[in-house]
Design a protein around this motif. Structure first.
Motif, PDB file in Angstrom:
ATOM      1  N   GLN A 159       0.832  -1.206   0.000  1.00  0.00           N
ATOM      2  CA  GLN A 159       0.000   0.000   0.000  1.00  0.00           C
ATOM      3  C   GLN A 159       0.865   1.255   0.000  1.00  0.00           C
ATOM      4  O   GLN A 159       0.579   2.214  -0.717  1.00  0.00           O
ATOM      5  CB  GLN A 159      -0.925  -0.005   1.217  1.00  0.00           C
ATOM      6  CG  GLN A 159      -1.906   1.163   1.236  1.00  0.00           C
ATOM      7  CD  GLN A 159      -2.914   1.055   2.365  1.00  0.00           C
ATOM      8  OE1 GLN A 159      -2.900   0.103   3.144  1.00  0.00           O
ATOM      9  NE2 GLN A 159      -3.794   2.031   2.460  1.00  0.00           N
ATOM     10  N   ASP A 206       3.989   1.651  -1.162  1.00  0.00           N
ATOM     11  CA  ASP A 206       4.798   1.830  -2.371  1.00  0.00           C
ATOM     12  C   ASP A 206       4.003   1.818  -3.662  1.00  0.00           C
ATOM     13  O   ASP A 206       4.556   2.096  -4.732  1.00  0.00           O
ATOM     14  CB  ASP A 206       5.871   0.730  -2.443  1.00  0.00           C
ATOM     15  CG  ASP A 206       6.918   0.861  -1.360  1.00  0.00           C
ATOM     16  OD1 ASP A 206       6.884   1.870  -0.621  1.00  0.00           O
ATOM     17  OD2 ASP A 206       7.774  -0.040  -1.239  1.00  0.00           O
ATOM     18  N   GLY A 207       2.714   1.505  -3.588  1.00  0.00           N
ATOM     19  CA  GLY A 207       1.918   1.411  -4.806  1.00  0.00           C
ATOM     20  C   GLY A 207       1.134   2.676  -5.126  1.00  0.00           C
ATOM     21  O   GLY A 207       1.105   3.640  -4.359  1.00  0.00           O
ATOM     22  N   LYS A 208       0.522   2.674  -6.282  1.00  0.00           N
ATOM     23  CA  LYS A 208      -0.362   3.754  -6.717  1.00  0.00           C
ATOM     24  C   LYS A 208      -1.709   3.153  -7.093  1.00  0.00           C
ATOM     25  O   LYS A 208      -1.785   2.007  -7.554  1.00  0.00           O
ATOM     26  CB  LYS A 208       0.233   4.492  -7.920  1.00  0.00           C
ATOM     27  CG  LYS A 208       1.537   5.239  -7.603  1.00  0.00           C
ATOM     28  CD  LYS A 208       2.063   5.959  -8.832  1.00  0.00           C
ATOM     29  CE  LYS A 208       3.355   6.711  -8.514  1.00  0.00           C
ATOM     30  NZ  LYS A 208       3.899   7.407  -9.718  1.00  0.00           N
ATOM     31  N   ASP A 209      -2.753   3.931  -6.892  1.00  0.00           N
ATOM     32  CA  ASP A 209      -4.122   3.469  -7.199  1.00  0.00           C
ATOM     33  C   ASP A 209      -4.404   2.124  -6.539  1.00  0.00           C
ATOM     34  O   ASP A 209      -5.003   1.221  -7.138  1.00  0.00           O
ATOM     35  CB  ASP A 209      -4.324   3.353  -8.711  1.00  0.00           C
ATOM     36  CG  ASP A 209      -4.093   4.668  -9.435  1.00  0.00           C
ATOM     37  OD1 ASP A 209      -4.420   5.721  -8.856  1.00  0.00           O
ATOM     38  OD2 ASP A 209      -3.572   4.646 -10.574  1.00  0.00           O
ATOM     39  N   GLY A 249      -3.599  -2.591  -7.812  1.00  0.00           N
ATOM     40  CA  GLY A 249      -2.833  -1.358  -7.800  1.00  0.00           C
ATOM     41  C   GLY A 249      -1.783  -1.360  -8.889  1.00  0.00           C
ATOM     42  O   GLY A 249      -1.797  -2.213  -9.789  1.00  0.00           O
ATOM     43  N   ARG A 250      -0.867  -0.394  -8.808  1.00  0.00           N
ATOM     44  CA  ARG A 250       0.234  -0.313  -9.759  1.00  0.00           C
ATOM     45  C   ARG A 250       1.530  -0.093  -8.994  1.00  0.00           C
ATOM     46  O   ARG A 250       1.580   0.713  -8.067  1.00  0.00           O
ATOM     47  CB  ARG A 250       0.022   0.851 -10.740  1.00  0.00           C
ATOM     48  CG  ARG A 250      -1.154   0.668 -11.676  1.00  0.00           C
ATOM     49  CD  ARG A 250      -1.215   1.780 -12.730  1.00  0.00           C
ATOM     50  NE  ARG A 250      -1.449   3.088 -12.140  1.00  0.00           N
ATOM     51  CZ  ARG A 250      -0.569   4.066 -12.095  1.00  0.00           C
ATOM     52  NH1 ARG A 250       0.659   3.891 -12.600  1.00  0.00           N
ATOM     53  NH2 ARG A 250      -0.864   5.248 -11.549  1.00  0.00           N
ATOM     54  N   TRP A 251       2.564  -0.821  -9.394  1.00  0.00           N
ATOM     55  CA  TRP A 251       3.856  -0.712  -8.735  1.00  0.00           C
ATOM     56  C   TRP A 251       4.964  -0.609  -9.780  1.00  0.00           C
ATOM     57  O   TRP A 251       4.916  -1.277 -10.813  1.00  0.00           O
ATOM     58  CB  TRP A 251       4.121  -1.938  -7.861  1.00  0.00           C
ATOM     59  CG  TRP A 251       3.199  -2.033  -6.696  1.00  0.00           C
ATOM     60  CD1 TRP A 251       3.405  -1.566  -5.434  1.00  0.00           C
ATOM     61  CD2 TRP A 251       1.895  -2.635  -6.690  1.00  0.00           C
ATOM     62  NE1 TRP A 251       2.319  -1.824  -4.637  1.00  0.00           N
ATOM     63  CE2 TRP A 251       1.376  -2.473  -5.387  1.00  0.00           C
ATOM     64  CE3 TRP A 251       1.119  -3.274  -7.652  1.00  0.00           C
ATOM     65  CZ2 TRP A 251       0.115  -2.942  -5.024  1.00  0.00           C
ATOM     66  CZ3 TRP A 251      -0.138  -3.744  -7.295  1.00  0.00           C
ATOM     67  CH2 TRP A 251      -0.635  -3.573  -5.997  1.00  0.00           C
ATOM     68  N   GLU A 252       5.939   0.238  -9.508  1.00  0.00           N
ATOM     69  CA  GLU A 252       7.109   0.345 -10.367  1.00  0.00           C
ATOM     70  C   GLU A 252       8.333   0.036  -9.515  1.00  0.00           C
ATOM     71  O   GLU A 252       8.575   0.681  -8.497  1.00  0.00           O
ATOM     72  CB  GLU A 252       7.250   1.733 -10.982  1.00  0.00           C
ATOM     73  CG  GLU A 252       8.449   1.829 -11.934  1.00  0.00           C
ATOM     74  CD  GLU A 252       8.503   3.138 -12.692  1.00  0.00           C
ATOM     75  OE1 GLU A 252       9.600   3.495 -13.155  1.00  0.00           O
ATOM     76  OE2 GLU A 252       7.451   3.786 -12.830  1.00  0.00           O
ATOM     77  N   SER A 272       7.243  -2.620 -14.231  1.00  0.00           N
ATOM     78  CA  SER A 272       5.946  -2.282 -13.659  1.00  0.00           C
ATOM     79  C   SER A 272       5.119  -3.540 -13.449  1.00  0.00           C
ATOM     80  O   SER A 272       5.286  -4.546 -14.142  1.00  0.00           O
ATOM     81  CB  SER A 272       5.194  -1.321 -14.585  1.00  0.00           C
ATOM     82  OG  SER A 272       5.904  -0.107 -14.731  1.00  0.00           O
TER      83      SER A 272
END
Length: 218
Positions: free
Chosen positions: A83, A85-88, A99-102, A109
């Motif tokens: 949560q 380190d992620g986005k959305d 979610g999205r993680w890079e 990604s």
């Protein structure tokens, strides 16, 4: 409005201080600058680390580093890092489900949390060889679930597994722009937990830190 000056002002200030002292309150001077951060810069912290040969792996098991600790109903420290380190990020209760993680290690990604690993900046096996073999399991659990220091990071599964238990003299992120932050984080963790470094490890960290703007995100 006239202000007091000279001997009268000094006498008045002394009288006020004595009155506060009698009442149990002693005024404290405001510092001109904030106190230094704990441990100083990464290079200073690195210089304070004990250099030693890597210890034995005898007796090592990941079970001696119990993780992940529960952080709520059907979620744990892994969910907390996903949560953070992620986005959305989408949750089911407090469990991360989307979610999205890079990955800062290699730029890859991911849109599925199952494709993301939570990396221990200082790997558990490396910690074992660096002094954690002398801790009890409770302290090793604190280390493995440390969300206060930069010890846990959501990264691509492939980069985490390529890293394994190697130190910076053996493995560095493919993303060179992250080397400064990586070295700073590694040193911060080892310094806080009073773990040792090998001579090769210290040399690699020194090389990575030279020329860095310590405290930056690069």
């Amino acid at each position: 409005m006239r202000t007091r000056s000279g001997p009268r002002a000094a006498v008045a200030a002394l009288a006020a201080a004595l009155a506060l002292s009698v009442a149990g309150c002693v005024p404290q001077d405001e510092p001109d600058t904030p106190p230094p951060s704990d441990g100083g810069s990464a290079m200073e912290q690195l210089g304070e680390l004990t250099v030693a040969t890597a210890g034995s792996m005898k007796g090592y098991s990941r079970d001696h580093f119990p993780h992940w600790r529960d952080t709520g109903k059907n979620c744990d420290v892994r969910d907390s890092i996903l949560q953070r380190d992620g986005k959305d990020v989408k949750l089911s209760g407090c469990n991360v489900v989307d979610g999205r993680w890079e990955s800062v290690y290699d730029g890859r990604s991911a849109a599925d949390p199952s494709e993301v690993d939570i990396d221990h900046m200082v790997p558990l096996a490396n910690a074992w060889r660096s002094g954690a073999d002398e801790w009890d399991d409770a302290k090793r659990g604190d280390f493995a679930n440390d969300t206060t220091r930069p010890q846990l990071l959501a990264v691509s599964a492939s980069s985490n597994r390529a890293k394994g238990d190697q130190d910076p003299s053996q493995w560095k992120p493919a993303n060179r722009s992250y080397w400064c932050k990586y070295a700073e984080s590694w040193v911060t963790v080892k310094h806080y937990w009073r773990l040792t470094v090998t001579s090769a490890e210290k040399t690699a960290l020194t090389d990575m830190l030279e020329g860095c703007s310590v405290g930056s995100d690069s």
